[in-house]
Design an enzyme around this catalytic site. Structure first.
Site, PDB file in Angstrom:
ATOM      1  CG  HIS A  56     -53.159  15.373   7.024  1.00 25.02           C
ATOM      2  ND1 HIS A  56     -53.260  14.245   7.955  1.00 25.02           N
ATOM      3  CD2 HIS A  56     -53.316  14.439   5.745  1.00 25.02           C
ATOM      4  CE1 HIS A  56     -53.212  13.055   7.355  1.00 25.02           C
ATOM      5  NE2 HIS A  56     -53.248  13.382   5.941  1.00 25.02           N
ATOM      6  CE  LYS A 101     -53.902  18.620  10.371  1.00 20.67           C
ATOM      7  NZ  LYS A 101     -53.775  17.910  11.591  1.00 20.67           N
ATOM      8  CD  GLU A 161     -54.353  10.409   4.336  1.00 19.46           C
ATOM      9  OE1 GLU A 161     -54.276  10.347   5.494  1.00 19.46           O
ATOM     10  OE2 GLU A 161     -53.795  11.257   4.053  1.00 19.46           O
TER      11      GLU A 161
HETATM   12  P1  GDP Z   1     -50.248  13.305  12.211  1.00 15.82           P
HETATM   13  O1  GDP Z   1     -50.277  11.995  11.311  1.00 15.82           O
HETATM   14  O2  GDP Z   1     -49.066  13.884  12.715  1.00 15.82           O
HETATM   15  O3  GDP Z   1     -51.471  14.244  11.913  1.00 15.82           O
HETATM   16  O4  GDP Z   1     -51.091  12.585  13.737  1.00 15.82           O
HETATM   17  P2  GDP Z   1     -52.259  11.487  14.039  1.00 15.82           P
HETATM   18  O5  GDP Z   1     -52.559  11.001  12.738  1.00 15.82           O
HETATM   19  O6  GDP Z   1     -51.839  10.792  15.061  1.00 15.82           O
HETATM   20  O7  GDP Z   1     -53.538  12.757  14.435  1.00 15.82           O
HETATM   21  C1  GDP Z   1     -54.166  13.142  13.403  1.00 15.82           C
HETATM   22  C2  GDP Z   1     -54.623  14.495  14.159  1.00 15.82           C
HETATM   23  O8  GDP Z   1     -55.309  14.606  15.075  1.00 15.82           O
HETATM   24  C3  GDP Z   1     -53.431  15.429  14.449  1.00 15.82           C
HETATM   25  O9  GDP Z   1     -52.638  15.978  13.476  1.00 15.82           O
HETATM   26  C4  GDP Z   1     -53.843  16.629  15.496  1.00 15.82           C
HETATM   27  O10 GDP Z   1     -54.437  17.523  14.568  1.00 15.82           O
HETATM   28  C5  GDP Z   1     -54.928  15.459  16.219  1.00 15.82           C
HETATM   29  N1  GDP Z   1     -54.495  14.954  17.209  1.00 15.82           N
HETATM   30  C6  GDP Z   1     -53.554  13.942  17.440  1.00 15.82           C
HETATM   31  N2  GDP Z   1     -53.449  13.632  18.569  1.00 15.82           N
HETATM   32  C7  GDP Z   1     -54.308  14.446  19.488  1.00 15.82           C
HETATM   33  C8  GDP Z   1     -54.673  14.464  20.777  1.00 15.82           C
HETATM   34  O11 GDP Z   1     -54.123  13.896  21.710  1.00 15.82           O
HETATM   35  N3  GDP Z   1     -55.452  15.591  21.141  1.00 15.82           N
HETATM   36  C9  GDP Z   1     -56.139  16.356  20.327  1.00 15.82           C
HETATM   37  N4  GDP Z   1     -56.879  17.303  20.710  1.00 15.82           N
HETATM   38  N5  GDP Z   1     -55.959  16.259  18.959  1.00 15.82           N
HETATM   39  C10 GDP Z   1     -54.966  15.299  18.378  1.00 15.82           C
END
Ligand code: GDP
Length: 140
Positions: A116, A10, A127
């Site tokens: 990611h 990222k 993706e």
């Molecule tokens: P991942 O699969 O671990 O990347 O997590 P997710 O798919 O749930 O979320 C996608 C991305 O969104 C995460 O990697 C973070 O960059 C962002 N993100 C997730 N949860 C939050 C949150 O509660 N607050 C903020 N600001 N960003 C978040």
């Protein structure tokens, strides 16, 4: 099972010179980089990528972040590549991530979390197609 996954270093990871570190950890697990490129997403492209998160409170913020600077996107291939790469990454929130994971070692906060990785074969397929065409992927 041999499988492919999409990895993104990222904007924070690129800015903090972590591309090499991420690839080193991937290769140490005998997972191959079979496609790679630098991209700079528009806000709309970031929204398309994170469409599953539309409506969540962090959607605007994370799509601003993902379009704020260059990312390195890669297709990784190997035995259980999806789960092994997710293990290397660690939990979304670095405070919950295990010792020795990429996010525990290098994330700034829950959003600026360096990497990611696809979370299933279905999302990996979506993706990978989102960023790469068949000519760009060197399949063995
Ligand atoms: P991942 O699969 O671990 O990347 O997590 P997710 O798919 O749930 O979320 C996608 C991305 O969104 C995460 O990697 C973070 O960059 C962002 N993100 C997730 N949860 C939050 C949150 O509660 N607050 C903020 N600001 N960003 C978040």
């Amino acid at each position: 099972m041999r499988e492919c996954t999409l990895s993104i270093v990222k904007p924070d990871g690129v800015a903090n010179n972590l591309i090499g570190e991420v690839i080193r950890r991937v290769e140490a697990k005998n997972i191959k980089v079979i496609a790679a490129k630098m991209i700079l997403m528009t806000k709309e492209q970031a929204k398309g990528f994170y469409a599953v998160h539309e409506g969540k409170p962090f959607f605007e913020s994370v799509t601003d972040f993902m379009s704020s600077g260059p990312c390195m996107v890669m297709v990784l291939e190997g035995e259980d590549a999806i789960s092994i790469y997710r293990e290397l990454m660690g939990a979304t929130n670095k405070d919950n991530a295990k010792e020795g994971t990429i996010r525990r070692d290098f994330a700034t906060d829950i959003e600026k979390n360096v990497v990611h990785g696809s979370d299933s074969t279905e999302t990996a397929e979506f993706e990978i197609r989102y960023f790469f065409n068949s000519l760009e992927i060197q399949k063995r």
